[in-house]
Design an enzyme around this catalytic site. Structure first.
Site, short mmCIF file in Angstrom:
data_model
loop_
_atom_site.label_atom_id
_atom_site.label_comp_id
_atom_site.label_asym_id
_atom_site.label_seq_id
_atom_site.Cartn_x
_atom_site.Cartn_y
_atom_site.Cartn_z
CG MET A 225 22.46 8.28 38.59
SD MET A 225 22.03 8.62 40.31
CE MET A 225 22.96 7.37 41.15
CG LEU B 216 28.97 6.20 31.65
CD1 LEU B 216 28.87 6.54 30.16
CD2 LEU B 216 27.59 5.93 32.23
CG HIS B 217 29.92 0.22 35.39
ND1 HIS B 217 28.94 -0.61 34.91
CD2 HIS B 217 29.38 0.85 36.47
CE1 HIS B 217 27.88 -0.51 35.67
NE2 HIS B 217 28.10 0.37 36.62
CG HIS C 48 26.50 2.65 33.14
ND1 HIS C 48 27.56 2.75 34.00
CD2 HIS C 48 25.40 3.01 33.85
CE1 HIS C 48 27.14 3.15 35.19
NE2 HIS C 48 25.83 3.31 35.14
CG ASP D 146 20.47 -0.68 40.11
OD1 ASP D 146 20.90 -0.70 41.27
OD2 ASP D 146 21.14 -0.24 39.15
CD GLN E 157 16.91 2.20 39.00
OE1 GLN E 157 17.15 3.06 39.83
NE2 GLN E 157 17.75 1.93 38.01
NE ARG F 203 26.24 4.36 45.84
CZ ARG F 203 25.02 4.57 45.32
NH1 ARG F 203 24.45 3.66 44.57
NH2 ARG F 203 24.38 5.70 45.57
#
Ligand code: PAF
Length: 285
Positions: A30, A33-34, A37, A150, A153, A187
């Site tokens: 989404m 990026l960090h 990712h 996640d 997920q 976040r």
């Protein structure tokens, strides 16, 4: 790196790579990026001839009152990072193309959403499975890269891929952490200095309890949860959940044995942070 906005275009680019016998790795994101990712992108780069990444803040997986509008975005920086990691195609679909007015389909994985974030964010995982189905259909990859942070997920998407016969292998990669242990997340950018100073306590608490379970000093789910609660109780935020579950099917356990996941969700200022650790409980504990 080629930027692609339409599913048809991406399908034809990937088809032409595949016709040359090239393998394709896919990293859905989404954006904002960090290193988490980027670790997925690097793994995809190592494993495949062609790497596709997507950037799309998916409205379908945000509930009313959640942070869809304020979710951090920085497309120019994201593109720069992906280019420097050697991504071949970045897929940047528009919401109006993915979800036209008449869009009516949801992909739902039953059961696995009856714990953790699934019970706290109704409809969230249906939003995730629906978008990932569309992204997989557009990118047609051999491998799909997801992060362990996640975890629910990853479990749900793995189930979906098996149940719906997607010809893709799911690769779940370890959580990438800041030096003080905080799991990387887009976040984290919501945190104030004071909140950021407390945030690593989540991983510290999980790690401490993991140690106690693995040493056989904590033997039940209830006492594991209580111990994490007591470690976090003086923090500036609010616990959403602490759960310890079977890692395989996210089923509830009373006595701790086998492969487990200990997970937390915690409201800290504007952020809702999640983290988890894997635990191998000793036999007969
Ligand atoms: O993990 C995420 O960033 C999202 O849930 C995903 C998999 C890109 C789907 O929107």
């Amino acid at each position: 790196m080629k930027r692609i906005r339409s599913a048809r275009r991406l399908q034809s680019a990937v088809r032409s790579a595949r016709s040359k016998g090239e393998s394709v790795g896919f990293v859905p994101t989404m954006g904002f990026l960090h290193e988490g990712h980027l670790s997925l992108v690097r793994r995809a780069r190592r494993d495949n001839d062609v790497v596709v990444a997507s950037i799309f803040v998916n409205p379908l997986q945000f509930g009313p009152g959640e942070d869809f509008e304020s979710y951090p975005r920085d497309l120019a920086r994201d593109r720069r990072l992906l280019r420097s990691e050697g991504v071949d195609f970045v897929y940047e679909p528009a919401a109006a193309d993915l979800y036209p007015r008449e869009f009516a389909t949801r992909v739902v994985v039953d059961g696995l959403d009856q714990a953790l974030c699934g019970t706290r964010r109704p409809g969230h995982f249906a939003g995730v499975t629906t978008i990932v189905t569309k992204l997989l259909n557009a990118a047609g990859p051999d491998r799909l890269y997801l992060g362990q942070k996640d975890f629910q997920q990853a479990v749900i998407l793995t189930r979906m891929v098996e149940d719906l016969d997607f010809a893709v292998k799911v690769v779940v990669c370890p959580t990438v952490r800041e030096a003080d242990g905080l799991a990387m997340s887009s976040r984290n950018s919501y945190l104030t200095t004071e909140e950021r100073a407390f945030a690593p306590e989540l991983f510290r608490a999980l790690s401490k309890v993991r140690k106690l379970v693995q040493a056989g000093e904590i033997k039940t789910a209830a006492s594991a949860v209580k111990r994490v609660e007591s470690l976090l109780k003086d923090g500036p935020g609010r616990i959403d959940y602490i759960e310890i579950l079977s890692r395989e099917d996210l089923g509830r356990v009373r006595k701790l044995s086998g492969k487990l996941v200990l997970a937390v969700a915690y409201y800290l200022g504007k952020a809702r942070l999640i983290d988890n650790v894997w635990i191998q409980a000793p036999k007969g504990s």
